[in-house]
Design an enzyme around this catalytic site. Sequence first.
Site, short mmCIF file in Angstrom:
data_model
loop_
_atom_site.label_atom_id
_atom_site.label_comp_id
_atom_site.label_asym_id
_atom_site.label_seq_id
_atom_site.Cartn_x
_atom_site.Cartn_y
_atom_site.Cartn_z
N ARG A 193 0.85 -1.21 0.00
CA ARG A 193 0.00 0.00 0.00
C ARG A 193 0.87 1.24 0.00
NH1 ARG A 193 -3.33 -3.66 2.34
NH2 ARG A 193 -5.17 -3.99 1.03
N ASP B 213 -0.17 -6.21 -3.74
CA ASP B 213 -1.59 -5.96 -3.46
C ASP B 213 -2.16 -5.16 -4.63
OD1 ASP B 213 -4.14 -5.56 -2.07
OD2 ASP B 213 -3.03 -6.17 -0.29
N HIS C 187 -6.76 -9.40 -4.51
CA HIS C 187 -5.70 -8.42 -4.20
C HIS C 187 -4.62 -8.41 -5.28
CE1 HIS C 187 -7.02 -7.12 -0.18
NE2 HIS C 187 -7.46 -8.35 -0.02
N ASP D 169 -6.96 -14.10 1.13
CA ASP D 169 -8.01 -13.33 1.83
C ASP D 169 -8.86 -12.54 0.82
OD1 ASP D 169 -5.67 -11.82 1.23
OD2 ASP D 169 -6.35 -10.20 2.54
N GLU D 170 -10.05 -12.25 1.22
CA GLU D 170 -10.91 -11.26 0.56
C GLU D 170 -10.90 -11.37 -0.96
OE1 GLU D 170 -10.52 -7.70 3.86
OE2 GLU D 170 -8.96 -7.82 2.33
N TRP E 166 -6.93 -14.20 11.14
CA TRP E 166 -6.99 -12.74 11.25
C TRP E 166 -8.39 -12.23 11.52
CZ3 TRP E 166 -9.46 -9.13 7.94
CH2 TRP E 166 -10.01 -9.65 6.77
N TYR F 109 -3.82 -5.97 15.11
CA TYR F 109 -3.73 -5.15 13.89
C TYR F 109 -3.32 -3.75 14.33
CZ TYR F 109 -5.45 -8.10 10.06
OH TYR F 109 -5.57 -9.04 9.08
N PHE F 110 -2.10 -3.38 13.99
CA PHE F 110 -1.59 -2.11 14.51
C PHE F 110 -1.84 -0.93 13.55
CE2 PHE F 110 1.64 -4.57 17.34
CZ PHE F 110 0.60 -4.96 18.16
N ASP F 111 -2.78 -1.16 12.62
CA ASP F 111 -3.27 0.00 11.86
C ASP F 111 -4.52 0.58 12.54
OD1 ASP F 111 -4.60 -2.39 11.17
OD2 ASP F 111 -5.06 -1.72 9.14
N TRP G 255 -0.72 -2.84 8.40
CA TRP G 255 -1.25 -2.52 7.06
C TRP G 255 -1.08 -1.02 6.87
CZ3 TRP G 255 -2.20 -6.74 4.37
CH2 TRP G 255 -2.58 -7.90 5.02
N GLU H 178 -2.24 1.37 4.54
CA GLU H 178 -3.08 2.30 3.76
C GLU H 178 -2.90 3.74 4.26
OE1 GLU H 178 -4.18 -0.68 4.79
OE2 GLU H 178 -5.87 -1.40 3.58
C1 ACM Z 1 -6.47 -9.13 5.86
O1 ACM Z 1 -6.50 -8.28 6.75
N1 ACM Z 1 -7.18 -8.96 4.75
C2 ACM Z 1 -5.67 -10.33 5.98
#
Ligand code: ACM
Length: 467
Positions: free
Chosen positions: A100, A129, A204, A267-268, A334, A359-361, A409, A411
């Site tokens: 990102r 990604d 992704h 994922d996703e 996750w 998750y440290f975002d 993450w 972003e």
């Molecule tokens: C994730 O947070 N999509 C692994």
Amino acid sequence: MSDLIAIIPAPRELVRGEGYWTSADPIGDALRTVVENLPDDEYRIDVTTDGARLSAGSDQALRHAEQTFAQLVGPNGVPVVSIADAPRFAWRGMMLDVARHFMPKEFVLRIIDALELHRMNSLHLHLTDDQGWRVQIDAYPKLTEVGAWRPETMIGKMSHGQTEFEYDGTRHGGFYTKDDLREIVAYAEERGINVVPEIDLPGHMQAAIAAYPELGNNPDNPIGVRQVWGISDDVLNVNDATVDFVRTVLREVLDIFPGPYIHLGGDECPADQWRESEAAQAKQAELGLTDAAQLQGWFTAQVSSVLAEDGRRLVGWDEMVETDCPKDAVIMAWRGADRGEIAAKAGHDVVMAPHESVYFDYYQADPETEPLAIGHFTPLEKVYDFEVVPAGLTAEEAARIIGTQCQVWTEYMEDEDRVGYMLFPRMSAFAEKAWGSPKTPFPDFLARLQIHLPRLTALGLNHRPLD
Ligand code: ACM
């Protein structure tokens, strides 16, 4: 001067005696031995007023002893102590999203220093990604020529269903050459840290599809590298040529990263485009699958055989448990602690990475006074209270929890300072969970942290100040 012993992560057993060993060069003067009868992962430190001895069951355990010993050395000398220590979990990891926002190689090396300081042993690099492809692949140069760059990036926060965006007008990108990555791997290896590369697929993948439109489901409508956050509908197609493409990419990735684990995301991955694609529908019928979403398991199995052929182990996000993935895949849980439970009960080795705790975002304090973050709330104390092993597992299932990992993450983290701010000191609390340090009252941890934070500054890393 503080007399507090401030080792982070705290060792399992520490008994303090009277007085100090004073030496002009304690690090140089301490005796060191690797001892055959100690277990591989165990070390001991014995300090008397006359000297210090570090003994360890392996070179790796001796590295841990060195880190702990360096944190014992204080302004009064080295306190007299006996320490016996070993980690609770085999996988003590951190994930850095360099897709990102691209992060310079020098910063990745500083992160490795921080992992070493915290006696952690795994760096997971999220290399690809929708918004950027960050690894040089010789067979497909456009992955970095095109896929590593986006002309601009949305400003502010992405909301669900948002279709109108403002952009910053600033080109962003970058990638690591193979030499860069080999340097990172070697630097990590010298410090006992394994680098786990992630090529996130089959979702992704918009940056790769931007570079090679034939990988997508609508090649006649080329798309660019994604400039907004959120989940893209543009996923890889399931053609045989795309399987071959990915297998070639993975062979190059295996050649750069010698470690035992290779992460293939999972994922996703929305299946909407596969539902609408004639080719994907034909593949679904040919394979006798009842739903397009099942194509994900098939695709992952096709490409991951490259890993198995080379003796590597597949790692994936917990969605992989719902696809038909190999039983020996390591699952990163996750979406919640319950996902780790499900994966362990299904027989997988599991790394606990539940978003609500690690998750440290997420915000660490009042959003009104904090820099923009993705949402949610994970203050330091919540990380310190994290229980790695989910309740509800039998002893045999709990043994499949091989470790834990914190995630950054990026972003909303455009540079190294912002990553440092979001990562530290939460990673210091996390390291105690990964190591299995005895839990102390939170204020006692904070007192140790006060002494610990300058160690991060000395490494050139930013951190959020304590409240
Ligand atoms: C994730 O947070 N999509 C692994």
